[in-house]
Design an enzyme around this catalytic site. Structure first.
Site, PDB file in Angstrom:
ATOM      1  N   GLU A 464      -2.677 -38.508  59.850  1.00 38.19           N
ATOM      2  CA  GLU A 464      -2.627 -38.317  58.562  1.00 38.19           C
ATOM      3  C   GLU A 464      -3.119 -38.408  57.739  1.00 38.19           C
ATOM      4  O   GLU A 464      -3.029 -38.471  56.232  1.00 38.19           O
ATOM      5  CB  GLU A 464      -1.487 -37.668  58.176  1.00 38.19           C
ATOM      6  CG  GLU A 464      -0.888 -36.269  59.167  1.00 38.19           C
ATOM      7  CD  GLU A 464       0.799 -36.005  59.240  1.00 38.19           C
ATOM      8  OE1 GLU A 464       0.662 -34.988  59.946  1.00 38.19           O
ATOM      9  OE2 GLU A 464       0.859 -36.553  58.540  1.00 38.19           O
ATOM     10  N   GLU A 561      -0.501 -30.516  65.715  1.00 41.52           N
ATOM     11  CA  GLU A 561       0.642 -31.236  65.629  1.00 41.52           C
ATOM     12  C   GLU A 561       1.455 -29.435  64.497  1.00 41.52           C
ATOM     13  O   GLU A 561       0.454 -29.147  63.926  1.00 41.52           O
ATOM     14  CB  GLU A 561       0.804 -31.628  64.759  1.00 41.52           C
ATOM     15  CG  GLU A 561       1.305 -33.226  64.743  1.00 41.52           C
ATOM     16  CD  GLU A 561       2.176 -34.270  64.059  1.00 41.52           C
ATOM     17  OE1 GLU A 561       2.943 -33.527  62.778  1.00 41.52           O
ATOM     18  OE2 GLU A 561       1.321 -35.698  63.566  1.00 41.52           O
TER      19      GLU A 561
END
Length: 886
Positions: A464, A561
């Protein structure tokens, strides 16, 4: 996982399970594992400490602290991480020092910042939990030796490193207060979540967490050994690239004969090699006999995990002899990013052995805050549970650790593919020389250590961090953004990517997750919108919108995710809490929740479709709330996963061709509310039983659009089949279906998702008498020969809080033993939604659970993980269904 709220083209892989079977003619290896002395900074505490191990587990073993996971002990025991600890021991050298040219002290893992002292001489220092350290002690070692490993508090070290980085701040400085963690974790090469995360506690451990040993050798010593099978398309032949890295003590090059033998593949080759002084290496290319009937390694559900025994013998002039036994696997992997007809952007999917494969699975986090508690048995339960839920991929997430060898060996054996992050997560990182030197050593070591495993199919630079810069999570002024963008490219592209490409040309590499892949590379490695659904992979969390509404989900190329929280079972929480803690709003429940507003979000999402508990008894209310959060989590992730699976073969408004669904997250690090489907210790939550069904290789899924019911047939099989689709309507108040419609000769295409049924809801209800949306539920299945039948699936026509006619099913169960397992006969007098069987503290799993019970009698199996009896199971067993919520 978000703690706050050339990129991969084609690659051939790899691989080999290194088995530690050594017969060494020129090396003496002496392990220093076992009992050491452990003392704190001022010497007021002295105790025994096991190696491998850490300070916390040593204190626990000696009764000096309670279970660190009990109640509020994560805060009460913060002092442990703030002290400086020393591990020490004396040992006799088990060989004649004079007969060896070099003696090294080798640490496979030191956690984290330490000074290594042997016989009062500082032989080296460590600052990276993920690196292997080898210190030359040839001139220091004696017949009797004293070794001290002097640790510095990781918390204070990280703070000092941050303070010394004066040019500019490197965010985030601290985790959000709700996580109750420590600051500046991005300044230390240590398990990032050990300073806290939104699903885990803050336990910044100190200790020798892997093997430590003395290695004595003459002439040369093998440091790394790896095998990378490669397939040459135009000759249609497999070859093996074998790499041997040595420490060569000789002042002249060393000549050697190396023989590689794979009897099952009728392959044997001998090479003359010459290795240079210092850290020398040899690269061998072994061609596999074309006459051999070679079988490739396949992911779970797509074929066998065939491997072959290989012996490599290295004999050098001067007596350096090494014989290595290993297991070698053959498979190719490609990450396909290419234009898609009718859609802007690029595809993002994996081909294994030339076959496009839809990735089904989850995300792996560390199994414990204290790695010495992660046993082979614990790993086996967790990984077997993933396999039993029809998963074929796990993503080893970048805020934890590079897992132990045994983890990857089990994945090789189970056919579970690994998306391997490097250990950087939700943070920006410094790029000064010492930090980059440490990272380069870490990446080089880990790639050399792991690249022989066929299970690993992708390297990913971080978790991320591309998104963090693109969407400015850390509120960086626009004038300073270029500084952090340059640091990002320096770390992940100019260093990590370059090392990976040099060390392993057999696998794809992506810089981040999520990423736009080739598009990110085109935009200078930092895409302006890395959540673009037309490229790469995506992370998506939405706790506000109705999760039953499929239109809220992004039709992404690859969902790496997504998830929702739930509470673990009461039996798990009871082990670490007291009676006063047993309510949804207790101080304990608030303390255990590390995600801001998490407890409220769960009830909000559950309340959209279910009646919330209104019990006067706080304990009953708490247990019912736990059950309801598990239903909500399971149902939400079912909706989202089925959406991704049915999107694999189509493009709608330029989006689609989704080829992966990895929900967040597989396992838990402690007993707390989290996104996991497996509780701490391995007990299956309702979500995991749902995953077993929604990841089934053959599955019908339904959704509504404009008041019409659509059913898709999804298949991971390699061939097309004609099956029967059976659709039934059940009245909530009856135990027999109101009506059943059979559609025969339905073509289910292999490796695809195709629409197989469409009916206006009003027409369907009319066909079945007195059914209304509130009084009936739809079930459906694909039926063929036994191995070609799907699980039964369902579609709710209304929220269950509006359901009419639901009755108490009067659930009864009888238990009997059948060999190593138990048979449970379940009886009911009415349809029961979300039937939940709970075995309390008896470890094991059921064949099915959390299901919609539409028959009067059903047989369920229980597979125990430890020895128990039918009597004990019957005593512990509890039964719940949705009608018990009051």
């Amino acid at each position: 996982m978000h703690a706050f709220g050339p990129a991969p083209a084609c690659a051939l892989s790899v691989l080999l399970l290194l088995v530690a079977l050594w017969r060494v003619g020129s090396t003496e290896v002496h392990s220093l594992q076992g009992s050491w002395r452990l003392s704190n900074g001022n010497g007021s505490l002295v105790l025994g400490g096991d190696v491998p191990g850490c300070v916390h587990t040593a204190l626990l073993r000696h009764g000096l602290i309670q279970d660190p996971y009990h109640r509020f002990n994560d805060l009460a025991y913060a002092w442990i991480s703030l002290d400086n600890w020393t591990y020490s021991r004396d040992f006799k050298t088990p060989f004649d020092i004079r007969t060896w040219q070099k003696v090294s002290l080798v640490f496979d893992g030191v956690d984290t910042v330490a000074q290594i002292v042997v016989n009062n001489v500082t032989v080296g220092r460590t600052d990276n939990m993920f690196n292997r350290y080898s210190f030359d002690i040839t001139n220091v070692i004696k017949e009797v030796n004293a070794i001290h490993v002097n640790f510095v508090s990781a918390v204070w070290y990280a703070a000092e490193q941050s303070k010394n980085h004066e040019a500019y701040k490197v965010p985030p400085e601290c985790p959000p207060p709700v996580q109750k963690g420590q600051c500046h974790v991005n300044f230390i090469r240590k398990e990032q979540c050990s300073f806290s995360w939104d699903w885990g506690p803050s336990f910044p451990t100190q200790g020798i967490w892997k093997d430590v040993r003395i290695e004595a050798y003459n002439l040369c010593h093998l440091l790394y050994f790896s095998v990378s099978p490669q397939y040459v398309q135009n000759t249609q032949q497999w070859s093996l690239k074998i790499e041997l890295d040595f420490d060569v003590i000789s002042s002249k090059p060393v000549a050697a004969l190396t023989t590689v033998s794979i009897p099952e593949l009728q392959t044997q080759q001998t090479f003359t090699v010459e290795i240079r002084p210092g850290e020398g290496s040899a690269v061998l290319l072994v061609n596999i006999s074309k006459a051999a009937a070679l079988e490739t390694w396949w992911p779970r559900g797509h074929g066998n995990q065939t491997g072959y025994n290989m012996t490599t013998t290295f004999i050098a002039d001067g007596g350096c002899k090494i014989e290595k036994h290993s297991k070698v696997y053959f498979r190719t992997v490609e990450l396909v990013e290419e234009p898609i007809p009718g859609s802007p952007g690029l595809s993002f999917y994996f081909r294994i052995n030339g076959l496009p494969i839809f990735m089904k699975g989850s995300n792996w986090i560390p199994a414990d805050s204290f790695q010495d508690r992660v046993t082979s048995k614990r790993l086996r339960i967790l990984l077997q549970s993933a396999a039993d839920a029809n998963m074929n991929m796990l993503r080893v997430w970048g805020g934890g650790i590079y897992e132990q060898d045994e983890f990857y060996e089990m994945c090789n054996e189970l056919g579970i593919m690994i998306w391997q992050d490097f250990m950087f997560a939700v943070a920006l990182y410094p790029t000064d020389h010492s930090f980059l030197d440490s990272v380069r050593a870490e990446i080089t070591h880990q790639v050399k250590r792991l690249k022989s495993h066929p299970s690993i199919i992708l390297w990913s630079g971080n978790n991320e961090n591309e998104a963090a810069i693109a969407y400015n999570w850390f509120s960086i002024p626009s004038a300073k953004k270029s500084v952090y963008a340059d640091d990002y490219v320096t770390l992940y592209v100019k260093n990590i990517r370059e090392i990976v490409i040099a060390e392993d040309e057999t696998r794809p590499f992506i810089t981040s997750s999520p990423t736009n892949g080739l598009e990110s590379a085109k935009e200078g490695w930092l895409a302006h919108a890395p959540y673009d659904t037309h490229f790469g992979d995506n992370h998506y969390y939405n706790y506000v919108s109705d999760c039953w509404d499929w239109t809220t989900f992004p039709r992404t190329r690859f969902a790496s995710e997504y998830g929702f929280q739930s509470w673990p079972s009461f039996s798990a929480l009871a082990q670490v809490s007291s009676e006063e803690d047993w309510s949804y709003t207790s101080n304990f429940s608030l303390h255990r929740q590390h995600h801001a507003n998490g407890n409220d979000q769960m009830l909000h999402q559950a309340g959209l479709h279910f009646k919330l508990p209104q019990e006067g008894d706080p304990l009953k209310n708490f247990k019912q709330s736990i059950y309801l959060t598990q239903i909500m989590q399971a149902q939400c992730i079912k909706s989202q996963t089925e959406f991704y699976r049915r999107s694999q073969s189509e493009i709608i408004n330029g989006e689609g061709r989704t080829m992966g669904a990895l929900y967040w997250q597989l396992n838990d690090i402690w007993q707390a509310p989290s996104w996991a489907s497996l509780e701490y210790g391995g007990k299956w939550k309702m979500l995991h039983y749902f995953a077993q069904r929604f990841f089934a290789p053959l599955l019908p899924v339904a959704y509504e659009d404009k008041d019409a019911l659509y059913i898709y047939g999804i298949s991971d099989l390699h061939a097309d089949y004609e099956l029967t689709l059976r659709v039934s309507l059940h009245d909530w108040g009856l135990t027999e279906p109101v009506c059943t419609l059979a559609k025969e000769g339905v073509l289910i295409k292999g490796g695809a998702a195709v629409p197989i049924y469409k009916e206006p809801i009003s027409d369907l209800l009319k066909q079945c008498g007195n059914c209304t949306r509130q009084s009936c539920v739809v079930t459906f299945s694909l039926e063929g020969e036994e191995e070609l039948s799907s699980p039964s699936n369902y579609h709710f026509l209304s929220s269950l809080k509006d359901a009419v006619g639901l009755k108490n099913p009067q659930l009864l169960a009888s238990v009997s033993q059948e060999g190593d397992q138990f048979q449970i006969i379940l009886e009911a007098t009415a349809i029961a939604p979300f039937v939940w069987l709970d075995a309390g503290n008896i470890p094991g799993r059921f064949s099915d659970n959390g299901f919609l019970l539409t028959e009067k009698r059903r047989v369920i199996l229980f597979y125990p993980w430890e020895t128990t009896s039918a009597k004990e199971l019957e005593k512990s067993l509890s039964l719940t269904s949705l009608t018990d919520i009051s």
